[in-house]
Structures are given as C-alpha cells and as structure tokens.
Design a protein around this motif. Structure first.
Motif, PDB file in Angstrom:
ATOM      1  N   UNK A 274      16.158 -54.132 -56.516  1.00 26.56           N
ATOM      2  CA  UNK A 274      16.123 -53.772 -57.930  1.00 26.56           C
ATOM      3  C   UNK A 274      15.071 -52.699 -58.192  1.00 26.56           C
ATOM      4  N   UNK A 275      13.894 -52.856 -57.570  1.00 27.95           N
ATOM      5  CA  UNK A 275      12.837 -51.860 -57.739  1.00 27.95           C
ATOM      6  C   UNK A 275      13.252 -50.510 -57.166  1.00 27.95           C
ATOM      7  N   UNK A 276      13.959 -50.543 -56.037  1.00 23.90           N
ATOM      8  CA  UNK A 276      14.413 -49.292 -55.426  1.00 23.90           C
ATOM      9  C   UNK A 276      15.449 -48.604 -56.299  1.00 23.90           C
ATOM     10  N   UNK A 277      16.325 -49.377 -56.900  1.00 29.53           N
ATOM     11  CA  UNK A 277      17.302 -48.805 -57.826  1.00 29.53           C
ATOM     12  C   UNK A 277      16.608 -48.131 -58.998  1.00 29.53           C
ATOM     13  N   UNK A 278      15.561 -48.789 -59.522  1.00 37.78           N
ATOM     14  CA  UNK A 278      14.783 -48.187 -60.611  1.00 37.78           C
ATOM     15  C   UNK A 278      14.131 -46.886 -60.153  1.00 37.78           C
ATOM     16  N   UNK A 279      13.629 -46.879 -58.918  1.00 37.54           N
ATOM     17  CA  UNK A 279      12.996 -45.670 -58.392  1.00 37.54           C
ATOM     18  C   UNK A 279      14.009 -44.531 -58.273  1.00 37.54           C
ATOM     19  N   UNK A 280      15.226 -44.844 -57.858  1.00 39.93           N
ATOM     20  CA  UNK A 280      16.266 -43.819 -57.792  1.00 39.93           C
ATOM     21  C   UNK A 280      16.525 -43.238 -59.184  1.00 39.93           C
ATOM     22  N   UNK A 281      16.499 -44.106 -60.187  1.00 40.25           N
ATOM     23  CA  UNK A 281      16.672 -43.636 -61.551  1.00 40.25           C
ATOM     24  C   UNK A 281      15.538 -42.723 -61.983  1.00 40.25           C
TER      25      UNK A 281
END
Length: 351
Positions: A274-281
């Motif tokens: 989830x944190x990585x997805x946020x970072x991609x955003x």
C-alpha cells in the motif's frame, strides 16, 4: 498582550522550546496550553509564541517524522496539540479590525492547515478582519465567498508543489474577480518564484513577511495593474494532460511490474504494498507538477527528499530508482517527462 507590526522581540527557543516539544510529543494539550498562557501572562508577545514556539516546533515535528523518529500518528497528535495551543493564544488576544478584510485559504487538495491558521492569527493581531476558510478549499467555493464578502485581498497557502495546478486555477479566478492574491508556502518554490509564474500579485516567505507586506502599500487597488506573466497560457501542455489522465493506469501498470523489476518486493506485506502504491502516486503527481510549471527542480527535489525519507526507514535508494523507472517505461513517447526523470535518477545517491 500583543506587539505592533515590526516590533523586534527576542525569539523563543532553547530550553523553553524543548519543553514545549516534550509536551506536544506526549500529546499533552493541557500542558501545552498552560505553557502558552503562562507566556502571555509574563508579557511575551503573542506573535513570538505563534511564530517561534508553535511554528518552530511544528517544523521540528516534521523533521522528526522525516527521520523516522516519529510515526505519522504521533506527528498528527502533535499537530492537534499545536492547534489547541494556537487557539489558546487566539482566545487571549484581540485587536480591532481596522485595516480591512482578507480571505485566507489553503488551495484545493492542500491539507496542511496549521501554517495558514497561524498566519490568520498574525493578521488578526495586526488589525485585519480575516475569513479563515480552512484546508483544501475548492476554487469555486473560494470565488463564491469573494463575491459574497468582497475582501481586499486573498491569502493563498500551498505547501506542496503537486497542488500548483489548482493554485493556478484559484489565482486566475481571484484575478478575474478583481481581488489581488498574496501567496505563501514552500509549495510555490524557492523565493516564491512559481507564485509569480502562476499570476500571484505577491509572495511572502513567512507569516511575518506577509504581515509586513500587507501593512505597507498593499494590496493594490487596481488588479489590472498586474498583468499575467509572459508564457502563462502555455502552462499545462500535452504531456502534462496525458500524465494526469493516465495516472491510474501508470500506477497500476508499475505495481504489476514491480516484483519482476525489484525482486525484494515479493516479500512485501500488504502495508508495504500500500505504501509503495502511494509512492508511485507521489512520483506521478510531482512529475505532473514539474511538467505543468516547466521546472525540473520540482521533481528532482522531491526524489532527493524521498530518497532520504526511505533511507531512514531502511529502504535502499535502488527501490526508488526502480519505481521511478517503472513510470518512465510508460512515457517513452514523451520527451519532456523522460528528460526530467533521467535528470532526477542521475541525481539520486547510490546504495
């Protein structure tokens, strides 16, 4: 309990600042409010309490989070205590509103409301009637408020560059309504250089600078004396538009390719994914802002800061480089975007 604009008083720091930090660290609202009330009783100007103690401590809180010494929850709790302490100062200080009226708002999508709230109190102490509209104010609601109340100026806060396109829309709308704009917040770039590019009539580095500027021969009486900067019409080109419209697909595709490009991600748990997805955003959003303004520094500064934050959490810079590369792979037909990405990747530290 107040001091006039421009009065020089000693800053609050040292042991007293450490004591206050300890109180907000523990979430001790009564202790923090008692401390500011004691300072007011001792004759310390409210401005110094707002700027040095509450504002200075909030900056330290942000640094502690970035260094992974504090959790997000602890940072949020400390911010809530700061808001209560600021309210305690406001409840004890009154100044007749004899300068004029100002609408103060955070741009749409900007949730860092405490700095703007501190500015609101500083302006009230200097004799302004302030309509503090709060965090993340949609542009259309801001303009409706202007038509309903007719303020002398708008103070617009933007702390993160990803909100610059919305800041631009708000500034343009304010100008169309005939109301001058003073911008503030680090989101407008070093020296506020992007504020001018977006059409703001003035920019202030700090709340005290804003108070001093507004205490002088400002705001302007004729907004048309401030033409839009050259090149304003070219903000937000085709590459920016594509990036914004493709944001969900870019993130989904990057996450789908992550474990192949970065095998350690195979062991990520749900919270790490989830944190990585946020970072991609965040990567996509900061790249979009850089394209909108035409400023490489927006993206490079973000990637360098993010590398430091991730390193403090035990994530190697390679992970960030791979994530950025996964976005880049989908933008090969967009030269400005890939050029910005390549420059940022070259500036990242090695593992």
């Amino acid at each position: 309990m107040t001091s006039p604009a421009g009065t020089i008083t000693p800053p609050i720091g040292g042991e007293l600042a450490d004591r206050y930090l300890g109180l907000v660290s523990d979430g001790d609202e009564p202790g923090a409010t008692d401390l500011v009330n004691d300072l007011l009783d001792d004759g310390v100007p409210a401005q110094r309490i707002i700027v040095d103690l509450i504002g200075g401590t909030q900056a330290r809180v942000g640094d502690l989070w970035a260094a992974n010494e504090w959790s997000v929850a602890r940072e949020h709790a400390a911010t809530a205590v700061g808001e209560r302490a600021l309210a305690a100062v406001a409840a004890r200080t009154t100044t007749p509103p004899d300068r004029g009226r100002i609408a103060l708002a955070c741009v749409d999508g900007e949730w860092h409301g405490l700095p703007a709230r501190m500015l609101a109190e500083l302006l009230r102490l200097d004799g302004w009637r302030v309509d503090f509209l709060g965090a993340s104010v949609p542009g259309r609601h801001l303009i409706t408020h202007l038509h309903q109340t007719g303020p002398d100026a708008v103070a617009l806060s933007c702390m993160i560059p990803t909100r610059l396109p919305r800041a631009h829309a708000a500034i343009t709308a304010c100008r169309s309504a005939g109301v001058p704009v003073i911008a503030g917040g680090r989101g407008f770039g070093p020296g506020g250089r992007w504020a001018e590019r977006l059409g703001a009539h003035a920019w202030a580095r700090t709340g005290e600078e804003a108070v001093a500027l507004l205490a002088g021969d400002w705001p302007p009486r004729n907004v048309t004396d401030f033409p839009m900067p050259d090149g304003e019409a070219f903000l937000g080109d085709e590459e920016y538009t594509h990036l914004v419209r493709s944001r969900p697909q870019l993130i989904t595709t990057a996450m789908g390719r992550l474990t192949t490009a970065y095998p350690p991600a195979r062991d990520y748990d749900d919270s790490q994914l989830e944190a990585t997805t946020e970072d991609m955003g965040h990567i996509t959003d900061f790249l979009a802002a850089a394209l909108y303004i035409g400023e490489q520094a927006i993206f490079t500064d973000f990637t360098e800061w993010t590398a430091g934050v991730l390193t403090s959490r035990g994530v190697p810079p390679t992970a960030l480089s791979v994530g950025i590369g996964l976005i880049r792979d989908q933008l090969v037909d967009f030269p400005a975007a890939t050029s910005m990405i390549d420059a940022a990747l070259a500036a990242l530290p090695p593992d």
